[in-house]
Design a protein around this motif. Sequence first.
Motif, PDB file in Angstrom:
ATOM      1  N   VAL A 183       0.854  -1.182   0.000  1.00  0.00           N
ATOM      2  CA  VAL A 183       0.000   0.000   0.000  1.00  0.00           C
ATOM      3  C   VAL A 183       0.897   1.241   0.000  1.00  0.00           C
ATOM      4  O   VAL A 183       2.105   1.143   0.199  1.00  0.00           O
ATOM      5  N   ASP A 184       0.292   2.401  -0.220  1.00  0.00           N
ATOM      6  CA  ASP A 184       1.074   3.625  -0.401  1.00  0.00           C
ATOM      7  C   ASP A 184       1.616   4.206   0.905  1.00  0.00           C
ATOM      8  O   ASP A 184       2.618   4.921   0.894  1.00  0.00           O
ATOM      9  N   THR A 185       0.915   3.920   2.005  1.00  0.00           N
ATOM     10  CA  THR A 185       1.306   4.529   3.278  1.00  0.00           C
ATOM     11  C   THR A 185       1.620   3.458   4.324  1.00  0.00           C
ATOM     12  O   THR A 185       1.265   2.288   4.168  1.00  0.00           O
ATOM     13  N   VAL A 186       2.251   3.890   5.388  1.00  0.00           N
ATOM     14  CA  VAL A 186       2.544   2.991   6.504  1.00  0.00           C
ATOM     15  C   VAL A 186       1.234   2.607   7.199  1.00  0.00           C
ATOM     16  O   VAL A 186       0.371   3.454   7.448  1.00  0.00           O
ATOM     17  N   SER A 245       1.101  -9.990  13.026  1.00  0.00           N
ATOM     18  CA  SER A 245       1.339  -8.982  14.055  1.00  0.00           C
ATOM     19  C   SER A 245       2.835  -8.865  14.353  1.00  0.00           C
ATOM     20  O   SER A 245       3.368  -7.754  14.502  1.00  0.00           O
ATOM     21  N   TYR A 246       3.495  -9.993  14.434  1.00  0.00           N
ATOM     22  CA  TYR A 246       4.945  -9.968  14.667  1.00  0.00           C
ATOM     23  C   TYR A 246       5.660  -9.251  13.517  1.00  0.00           C
ATOM     24  O   TYR A 246       6.513  -8.373  13.752  1.00  0.00           O
ATOM     25  N   LEU A 247       5.322  -9.606  12.275  1.00  0.00           N
ATOM     26  CA  LEU A 247       5.983  -8.986  11.126  1.00  0.00           C
ATOM     27  C   LEU A 247       5.750  -7.483  11.094  1.00  0.00           C
ATOM     28  O   LEU A 247       6.682  -6.703  10.845  1.00  0.00           O
ATOM     29  N   LYS A 248       4.503  -7.072  11.338  1.00  0.00           N
ATOM     30  CA  LYS A 248       4.173  -5.644  11.255  1.00  0.00           C
ATOM     31  C   LYS A 248       4.852  -4.828  12.362  1.00  0.00           C
ATOM     32  O   LYS A 248       5.217  -3.671  12.150  1.00  0.00           O
ATOM     33  N   ASN A 249       5.019  -5.422  13.511  1.00  0.00           N
ATOM     34  CA  ASN A 249       5.538  -4.671  14.657  1.00  0.00           C
ATOM     35  C   ASN A 249       7.029  -4.868  14.914  1.00  0.00           C
ATOM     36  O   ASN A 249       7.622  -4.134  15.701  1.00  0.00           O
ATOM     37  N   ASN A 250       7.634  -5.852  14.226  1.00  0.00           N
ATOM     38  CA  ASN A 250       9.044  -6.135  14.482  1.00  0.00           C
ATOM     39  C   ASN A 250       9.915  -6.136  13.233  1.00  0.00           C
ATOM     40  O   ASN A 250      11.139  -6.171  13.343  1.00  0.00           O
ATOM     41  N   LYS A 298       9.463  -3.768  10.515  1.00  0.00           N
ATOM     42  CA  LYS A 298       8.810  -2.638   9.859  1.00  0.00           C
ATOM     43  C   LYS A 298       9.515  -2.211   8.577  1.00  0.00           C
ATOM     44  O   LYS A 298       8.874  -1.684   7.660  1.00  0.00           O
ATOM     45  N   GLU A 299      10.799  -2.432   8.508  1.00  0.00           N
ATOM     46  CA  GLU A 299      11.516  -2.041   7.297  1.00  0.00           C
ATOM     47  C   GLU A 299      10.997  -2.795   6.069  1.00  0.00           C
ATOM     48  O   GLU A 299      11.079  -2.305   4.941  1.00  0.00           O
ATOM     49  N   LYS A 300      10.443  -3.964   6.293  1.00  0.00           N
ATOM     50  CA  LYS A 300       9.963  -4.793   5.186  1.00  0.00           C
ATOM     51  C   LYS A 300       8.440  -4.755   5.051  1.00  0.00           C
ATOM     52  O   LYS A 300       7.915  -4.805   3.929  1.00  0.00           O
ATOM     53  N   TYR A 301       7.739  -4.645   6.169  1.00  0.00           N
ATOM     54  CA  TYR A 301       6.276  -4.813   6.128  1.00  0.00           C
ATOM     55  C   TYR A 301       5.475  -3.569   6.513  1.00  0.00           C
ATOM     56  O   TYR A 301       4.258  -3.622   6.586  1.00  0.00           O
TER      57      TYR A 301
END
Length: 599
Positions: free
Chosen positions: A369-372, A428-433, A435-438
């Motif tokens: 998506v375009d934004t965080v 949840s783990y990927l999004k919060n830990n 962040k550079e990738k997800y």
Amino acid sequence: MKINVTILLLLLTLQLSAQNHVFVETESFQNKGGWVIDQQSFVVLNSSYIMAHGMGRPVKDASTTVKFPKPGKYHVWVRTKDWAPFPKGPGKFQVSVDGTPIKQIFGESGSDEWKWYDAGETDIKKNEIILSLKDLTGFNGRCDAILFTDAPKFTPPNKLDELTAFRKKLLNLGETPSSPGRFDMVVVGGGIAGTCAAISAARMGMKVALIQDRPVLGGNNSSEIRVHLMGDVDKNHYPKLGRIVREMDNGDPGNGNPDAKEYGDKRKIDIIKAEPNISLFLNTFVYKAETQNDIITAVVGRDIATNKETRFEGSFFSDCTGDGTLGFLAGAEFRMGRESKAETGESLAADKADNFTLGTSNLWASLPVDTVTTFPETPWALQFSDEYHIDKGKADWEWETGFGNFNTITQAEQIRDHNLRAIYGNWSYLKNNKKEKYAKQELAWVAYIGGKRESRRIIGDHILNQMDIQEGKFYPDGSVTATWTIDLHFPDAKNSKYFEGQEFFASTKHIKVAPYTIPYRCLYSKNIQNLFMAGRNISTTHVAFGSTRVMRTCGMMGEVVGFAASLATKYKTTPRGVYEHHLPELTAILKGETLAPQP
């Protein structure tokens, strides 16, 4: 004594008739909003329910109009559960009456049992109100039914038998089901196998009912589950087989493609609706079979949304449910789980027979998506760490739960919920830990309908085994040519290390096979005279099933069943009778040399 009993019964009847019960099935809500109907546990609950499947974002309210016999004070009961009580789950929702919320929050009780919850008293001021459900989390809150009663001391039943009787009485389900007439062939299950069986039979001149318990056709290949078709049709010994499968084939979008259109739901339904001999019944769960001795005479299905019941009479029936539901209801012999080496002589069989089955997948996908974007912490989900997580933005076939720890039929809800806890916990783990990738990735789709691999296998006159496959035995009644490997899944070793007993990730060893043929005798029941089957529930051992279960192969089984049913109709015989007396004619049809005259 008789007089006293009579008086007691009369008083009880008068007491019950004086009570006003208003029973609302949530699946019958006129406006579902963002809530979805889930019928996967009908065999356990004898009902469907609705669920707020928002992937972490609250969905739009569900609402309906409810009529009351008279205004007044009513006690409210809500039937729900906490699907992830660790210690309290995420499925919170509110019930509102004419826009006024009931104070109690539901779905966070800490109990994973379906039961009635006391919601206190409400004042119904008019004969017609708007009842609504408000999702508070987007994390799969669910509600089965809501009861209003003017009997303050009345408690609705929780025991299944009592609840089923109570539900039937208040919904008037004891009345005579509607009937669309008699059919030559009733196909139960609208996956690839069932759809192909219906088309094959219809094109041979048979009047066919195709019954599917979801709003779409295709089963695992539908947009609800999104598994691509596997197995070859171009290596077939019989050139006529596979043509209908090709019509159903929408290309190869892969597994878990976030674009629903890639799976061709509309195309499949359009093909069926173009067949004048097929009557299509979507959203209909078959829960009852009527039999006379060893012959099925009719089946009864219930609409998963309206609860309207329909009775289907037929001469022949085909179980294409995957779960072997119709065969089970009719008393067909079946197996579930693994046989032992001693029983089958198969080198790949288990040392001891057990209940182990391949698992169920709920696929998912994210998109950039375009934004965080953010995703909440999920303490109720499976917990991941730097040491172990699945570093991918979508699922493939490996996301799988079952493996003998669950019964894939009676615990379908728990399996799906375990898959959701794995998906949401990992995401949840990927999004919060990471962040550079997800950071600029967002969940685009998560399946709430489980894609099953294995459950019951109905026993036929032949049970296909490992030796049949690896030795390439060609029996006189060889029909479908199968090409898929012996593909038996088991828990991934690393996943087992971190989630022992709670595995959700699979591995496999593909054992290659030469193209081999599946005997026609695997496609009809050994002990129910007029029952065919096509799909993953045909007559095989657990080991052989590892090869026969893929959908193009299952679709060709359906084609054979349609041809055989036309011969059984033509000669007024049974599926077995076709094998015993009319096999050359069936073989000729499969070779494309001739078509049986339309009955």
